[in-house]
Design a protein around this motif. Structure first.
Motif, mmCIF file in Angstrom:
data_model
loop_
_atom_site.group_PDB
_atom_site.id
_atom_site.type_symbol
_atom_site.label_atom_id
_atom_site.label_comp_id
_atom_site.label_asym_id
_atom_site.label_seq_id
_atom_site.Cartn_x
_atom_site.Cartn_y
_atom_site.Cartn_z
ATOM 1 N N VAL A 153 -3.806 -34.389 -23.765
ATOM 2 C CA VAL A 153 -4.802 -34.838 -22.779
ATOM 3 C C VAL A 153 -4.789 -33.971 -21.511
ATOM 4 N N TYR A 154 -5.085 -32.680 -21.692
ATOM 5 C CA TYR A 154 -5.238 -31.802 -20.539
ATOM 6 C C TYR A 154 -6.705 -31.673 -20.140
ATOM 7 N N ASP A 155 -7.620 -32.158 -21.015
ATOM 8 C CA ASP A 155 -9.050 -32.079 -20.737
ATOM 9 C C ASP A 155 -9.735 -33.154 -21.563
ATOM 10 N N PHE A 156 -11.023 -33.386 -21.319
ATOM 11 C CA PHE A 156 -11.769 -34.336 -22.129
ATOM 12 C C PHE A 156 -11.802 -33.857 -23.586
ATOM 13 N N ALA A 157 -11.755 -34.797 -24.511
ATOM 14 C CA ALA A 157 -11.741 -34.451 -25.933
ATOM 15 C C ALA A 157 -13.066 -33.818 -26.337
ATOM 16 N N HIS A 158 -12.999 -32.752 -27.155
ATOM 17 C CA HIS A 158 -14.223 -32.092 -27.600
ATOM 18 C C HIS A 158 -14.686 -32.682 -28.932
ATOM 19 N N ILE A 159 -15.853 -32.233 -29.383
ATOM 20 C CA ILE A 159 -16.457 -32.825 -30.573
ATOM 21 C C ILE A 159 -15.596 -32.571 -31.814
ATOM 22 N N GLY A 160 -14.829 -31.467 -31.816
ATOM 23 C CA GLY A 160 -13.901 -31.241 -32.915
ATOM 24 C C GLY A 160 -12.830 -32.317 -32.981
ATOM 25 N N ASN A 161 -12.387 -32.796 -31.819
ATOM 26 C CA ASN A 161 -11.411 -33.889 -31.780
ATOM 27 C C ASN A 161 -11.987 -35.193 -32.316
ATOM 28 N N ALA A 162 -13.330 -35.310 -32.264
ATOM 29 C CA ALA A 162 -13.969 -36.544 -32.729
ATOM 30 C C ALA A 162 -13.872 -36.694 -34.240
ATOM 31 N N ARG A 174 -1.612 -43.573 -33.587
ATOM 32 C CA ARG A 174 -2.267 -42.331 -33.144
ATOM 33 C C ARG A 174 -1.740 -42.021 -31.752
ATOM 34 N N ASN A 175 -1.069 -40.889 -31.607
ATOM 35 C CA ASN A 175 -0.327 -40.616 -30.381
ATOM 36 C C ASN A 175 -1.179 -39.981 -29.286
ATOM 37 N N ILE A 176 -0.634 -39.991 -28.103
ATOM 38 C CA ILE A 176 -1.172 -39.251 -26.955
ATOM 39 C C ILE A 176 -0.098 -38.254 -26.519
ATOM 40 N N THR A 177 -0.424 -36.965 -26.547
ATOM 41 C CA THR A 177 0.501 -35.949 -26.052
ATOM 42 C C THR A 177 0.227 -35.732 -24.569
ATOM 43 N N ASP A 178 1.152 -36.220 -23.745
ATOM 44 C CA ASP A 178 0.950 -36.113 -22.295
ATOM 45 C C ASP A 178 2.037 -35.288 -21.620
ATOM 46 N N ALA A 182 -1.762 -28.141 -11.898
ATOM 47 C CA ALA A 182 -1.574 -27.215 -10.777
ATOM 48 C C ALA A 182 -2.909 -26.679 -10.291
ATOM 49 N N ARG A 183 -3.855 -26.466 -11.221
ATOM 50 C CA ARG A 183 -5.174 -25.934 -10.854
ATOM 51 C C ARG A 183 -6.014 -26.973 -10.115
ATOM 52 N N ASP A 184 -6.030 -28.208 -10.634
ATOM 53 C CA ASP A 184 -6.931 -29.222 -10.095
ATOM 54 C C ASP A 184 -6.392 -29.942 -8.871
ATOM 55 N N PHE A 185 -5.068 -30.008 -8.751
ATOM 56 C CA PHE A 185 -4.460 -30.749 -7.631
ATOM 57 C C PHE A 185 -3.365 -29.905 -6.989
ATOM 58 N N PRO A 186 -3.746 -28.766 -6.391
ATOM 59 C CA PRO A 186 -2.737 -27.836 -5.857
ATOM 60 C C PRO A 186 -1.944 -28.407 -4.690
ATOM 61 N N ILE A 242 0.188 -34.143 -12.538
ATOM 62 C CA ILE A 242 0.148 -34.337 -13.993
ATOM 63 C C ILE A 242 -0.284 -35.749 -14.327
ATOM 64 N N ARG A 243 0.236 -36.712 -13.597
ATOM 65 C CA ARG A 243 -0.118 -38.113 -13.850
ATOM 66 C C ARG A 243 -1.603 -38.336 -13.625
#
Length: 393
Positions: free
Chosen positions: A37-46, A72-76, A86-90, A98-99
């Motif tokens: 979960v580093y970004d919104f899931a793409h259509i391939g993930n669907a 079904r796990n969540i890799t966090d 680091a990019r979005d919340f410097p 990360i949270r």
């Protein structure tokens, strides 16, 4: 013809279609690799969400909802998440950043999967809640000489497992020759993979017998599947791209830690996805998230309802590559509208023998959909016949 009752599944491990025989019919167990979960899931993930939801529903139909466990796990915890945070919340400490990233993306993933008509899994564990289980597995692997410490890492020794590569069909010579295998001096074999790695002071980490650090990707699923499904379970599923190295390495870790001949009895993999005939990538500008399709007009000038996305995905057999196109979505939308007119939205109705038989045949959704169209044509004929008799009277 008698009713078909046997579920048959294509098992990647044996490369054959087999009768599904659960270890315990009162406790059927399935694990599907979820998103990082580093970004919104793409259509391939669907695609795995949708196709393995069909399998989950079918297993519940066959064995009873209370007798099926779906994890079904969540890799966090992942280096991609660290970079995104680091990019979005410097301005924030990394752990706090990360949270923020993972809470937002995991919540969006749940909303997306529900919109796609998927049932919630029985358990949806997070990697960060299972660090102790990962460390326990690593300790066992070191003790049994399947893993070793070197240069601040703990590595799995692929030479310690004679049949390593059975799932993917790769041998160690293939792995050594592979361009993606990093040849590092501290590895006994270039194909040895990381179980635990050190964390810098500004990186997330957990105390361990091998120093403060974080797990490798593969050990996460081994620990979570063992915790919730046991050392050996029925079905492990995911995308075709996960066969190597992820699923291969899961098998190595789990089998060598537990001394079992298999990790899971059946391995299922869905095929790749393209968008309008091209591989999906950000560089081509065709990288589309589930959220984009559901909430924006970016694809084909419309926001598409979740049931349309689901139906369009199921028009292709799950093991085949799928080309996700605007035309396919339009066809799915028209079909669903026709079914709605004739009242084919009741999912509690008893399926026809042909429909049931199609799904029992390795989730043959195109054949199942063809049966729905046959029933739709029959309904239309009956409606026209009734209308004709009413007119003559």
């Amino acid at each position: 013809m008698g009713e078909t009752t046997t579920l048959r599944l294509y098992n990647t491990l044996t490369r054959t279609k087999e009768d599904f025989v659960p270890i315990d019919p009162a406790n059927v167990r399935m694990y599907v690799c979820g998103p990082t979960v580093y970004d919104f899931a793409h259509i391939g993930n669907a695609r795995p969400v949708i196709v393995f939801d069909v399998l989950f529903r079918l297993l519940r139909h066959l064995y009873g909802a209370e007798h099926v466990t779906y994890v079904r796990n969540i890799t966090d915890v992942d280096d991609k998440i660290n970079a995104r945070a680091a990019r979005d919340f410097p301005g924030l400490p990394l752990n706090e950043a990360i949270r923020k990233v993972t809470e937002t993306t995991a919540a969006q993933y749940r909303r997306d999967t529900l919109a796609l008509g998927a049932l919630e899994p029985t358990v949806e564990p997070r990697a960060t809640d299972n660090i102790a289980g990962m460390q326990s597995l690593i300790t066992t692997l070191i003790g049994s000489r399947h893993a070793y410490e070197a240069a601040g890492e703990v590595l799995f020794s692929v030479d310690s497992m004679p049949d390593y590569g059975r799932l993917s069909g790769r041998n160690l010579a293939d792995n050594v020759a592979g361009a993606r295998i990093a040849v590092e001096a501290h590895k006994r074999n270039p194909a040895d993979f990381v179980l635990w790695k050190q964390s810098a002071p500004d990186e997330p980490g957990w105390d361990s017998p091998w120093g403060r650090g974080r797990p490798g990707w593969h050990i996460e699923c081994s620990a979570m599947s063992e915790r919730y499904l046991g050392k050996v379970f029925d079905i492990h599923a995911g995308g075709l791209d996960l066969i190597f190295p992820h699923h291969e390495n899961e098998i190595a870790q789990s089998r060598c830690a537990h001394g079992t001949p298999v990790m899971a009895n059946y391995w299922l993999h869905n095929g790749f996805l393209q968008v309008e005939g091209q591989k999906m990538s950000k560089s081509l500008g065709n990288f589309i998230t589930i959220h984009d399709l559901l909430e924006t007009e970016r694809f084909g000038g419309f926001a598409w309802p979740g049931p349309v996305l689901r139906f369009a995905m199921l028009m292709t057999s799950y093991r085949e590559p799928v080309d996700f196109t605007v035309q396919k979505l339009e066809e799915a939308s028209i079909a669903l509208s026709a079914f709605k007119v004739f009242g084919y939205e009741d999912d509690t109705a008893e399926p026809s023998e042909e429909f049931r038989g199609a799904l029992l045949d390795d989730l043959n959704t195109p054949r199942a959909i063809a049966e729905l169209f046959r029933l739709l044509r029959l309904s239309k004929q009956m409606a026209l016949s009734t209308a004709g008799r009413g007119h003559r009277s």
